[in-house]
Scaffold this motif. Structure first.
Motif, PDB file in Angstrom:
ATOM      1  N   THR A 245       0.736  -1.011   0.021  1.00  0.00           N
ATOM      2  CA  THR A 245      -0.077   0.160   0.023  1.00  0.00           C
ATOM      3  C   THR A 245       0.925   1.316  -0.032  1.00  0.00           C
ATOM      4  O   THR A 245       1.561   1.269   0.921  1.00  0.00           O
ATOM      5  N   SER A 262      -2.302   7.493  -3.591  1.00  0.00           N
ATOM      6  CA  SER A 262      -2.742   6.328  -2.964  1.00  0.00           C
ATOM      7  C   SER A 262      -2.720   5.170  -3.839  1.00  0.00           C
ATOM      8  O   SER A 262      -2.769   5.285  -5.238  1.00  0.00           O
ATOM      9  N   GLY A 263      -3.000   3.873  -3.238  1.00  0.00           N
ATOM     10  CA  GLY A 263      -3.096   2.653  -4.166  1.00  0.00           C
ATOM     11  C   GLY A 263      -2.412   1.646  -3.685  1.00  0.00           C
ATOM     12  O   GLY A 263      -1.615   1.710  -2.556  1.00  0.00           O
ATOM     13  N   ALA A 276      -3.183  -0.469  -9.288  1.00  0.00           N
ATOM     14  CA  ALA A 276      -3.406   0.841  -9.631  1.00  0.00           C
ATOM     15  C   ALA A 276      -2.996   1.845  -8.692  1.00  0.00           C
ATOM     16  O   ALA A 276      -3.086   1.510  -7.262  1.00  0.00           O
ATOM     17  N   LEU A 277      -2.681   2.768  -9.094  1.00  0.00           N
ATOM     18  CA  LEU A 277      -2.306   4.269  -8.234  1.00  0.00           C
ATOM     19  C   LEU A 277      -2.924   5.312  -8.843  1.00  0.00           C
ATOM     20  O   LEU A 277      -3.024   5.496  -9.839  1.00  0.00           O
ATOM     21  N   ASP A 278      -3.581   6.193  -7.745  1.00  0.00           N
ATOM     22  CA  ASP A 278      -3.955   7.589  -8.197  1.00  0.00           C
ATOM     23  C   ASP A 278      -2.788   8.478  -8.296  1.00  0.00           C
ATOM     24  O   ASP A 278      -2.132   8.710  -7.198  1.00  0.00           O
ATOM     25  N   SER A 314      -5.261   7.784 -13.186  1.00  0.00           N
ATOM     26  CA  SER A 314      -4.899   6.455 -12.704  1.00  0.00           C
ATOM     27  C   SER A 314      -3.707   5.736 -13.602  1.00  0.00           C
ATOM     28  O   SER A 314      -3.796   5.545 -14.644  1.00  0.00           O
ATOM     29  N   LYS A 316      -1.974   2.328 -14.055  1.00  0.00           N
ATOM     30  CA  LYS A 316      -2.267   1.216 -14.066  1.00  0.00           C
ATOM     31  C   LYS A 316      -1.271   0.164 -14.357  1.00  0.00           C
ATOM     32  O   LYS A 316      -0.547   0.324 -15.519  1.00  0.00           O
TER      33      LYS A 316
END
Length: 336
Positions: A245, A262-263, A276-278, A314, A316
């Motif tokens: 995380t 986050s992600g 995936a991550l923002d 995003s 990915k």
């Protein structure tokens, strides 16, 4: 005979004068015996650890070992030290100097005055040298133990027949590993004033500029991160449902920015990241970069029109590829 006759003078007792020196001698002898016992304990534990690792396919070895530091420290110097795991990852050091206080033998500080050589199983050796390179180890009764690595003005030099390494140099480097509650671990990495040779999106962000990099994350199911090699350990951890995380991820190079807010990430069967991550991306592409990728071209157009080229999207990692929104930016990073 008169009553006021002078009393005979008495000599001071020598035992009273010698008592403090006797006590000091006893303490010194006891402390010396204790220091020798600690030295033997450290020697036996190192030998036992080397044998245990060897039985599992690892290697912990050295050419010569010297203990010193009496009376208040326990110092050890290793010449041509090596630690390696079965899949081929290894660290070698021409000289390692370790130090622990006699009253906290479970906390070691290790310095590599001549740097280290990192061996990559496929891509070859990388020499890591610099003004300072040190590490500390503590909490061996926990998993993971408390590990900190710090370096100043480091230079990363691949061997003549080796593949390039992502980092070329860094003014300051920190890596911290910490145990946490609920079978978690934490990893914090920071490189300041770094010159890098990244690929894909990170390569476009960093370009030829000096960059700062931060990665702060937590790992779940950390007790499952065990195996006969790094690849096996990651595979077992992934099968157990382990995930990484992201608390903060940031690559800053001048006005360019790549920030993960986050992600959660996992590892697929091929050893590549998935999840995936923002992220927030602000590119300052060169004309050559703008011609090579659609997203760089979009950033260049926005900049030319006086608009903010910052993009929230995003990021990915799926099926071995990396996608930023609708754009494919290259292969997904490989963990092993």
């Amino acid at each position: 005979m008169t009553h006021n006759a002078a009393a005979q003078s008495r000599k001071p007792r020598r035992r009273g004068l010698l008592a403090p020196f006797i006590i000091l001698a006893i303490v010194a002898i006891g402390w010396s015996i204790g220091w020798l016992w600690l030295r033997n304990q450290a020697e036996q534990r190192m030998d036992a650890a080397a044998l245990s690792l060897k039985s599992r396919g690892y290697d912990l070895s050295w050419e010569t070992r010297t203990f010193s530091g009496y009376p208040f420290r326990l110092d050890v110097t290793l010449i041509n030290a090596r630690v390696a795991e079965p899949s081929g990852w290894a660290l070698r050091a021409p000289e390692l100097n370790g130090e622990a206080n006699a009253y906290t033998i479970g906390h070691w500080v290790v310095v590599a005055p001549q740097g280290v050589i990192m061996t990559r199983p496929i891509n070859g050796d990388v020499a890591i040298t610099g003004q300072a390179l040190r590490a500390s180890f503590a909490g061996f009764d926990q998993y993971p133990p408390r590990i900190s690595v710090e370096g100043a003005n480091l230079v990363f030099t691949p061997a003549a027949d080796a593949a390039p390494f992502p980092l070329l140099s860094t003014a300051g480097l920190q890596l911290h590993v910490r145990p946490g509650p609920d079978d978690q671990g934490a990893i914090f990495f920071e490189a300041k004033g770094a010159k890098a040779r990244f690929t894909g999106l990170m390569g476009r962000i960093a370009a030829d500029r000096t960059a700062d990099l931060i990665w702060d994350s937590k790992i779940s199911k950390v007790s499952a991160l065990h195996g006969t090699s790094w690849a096996d350990a990651v595979a077992d951890w992934s099968d157990a449902g382990g995930a990484l995380t992201v608390q903060q991820g940031r690559l800053n190079a001048g006005e360019a920015l790549l920030e993960a807010k986050s992600g959660a990430l996992m590892v697929d069967d091929d050893g590549r990241l998935q999840g995936a991550l923002d992220v927030t991306v602000r590119e300052v592409p060169t004309p050559g970069q703008a011609l090579k990728s659609p997203e760089a071209a979009a950033a260049a157009i926005a900049q030319a029109l006086g608009r903010d080229p910052t993009l929230s999207a995003s990021l990915k990692f799926e099926k071995g590829r990396t996608r930023l929104g609708p754009f494919d930016t290259g292969p997904a990073p490989r963990v092993y």
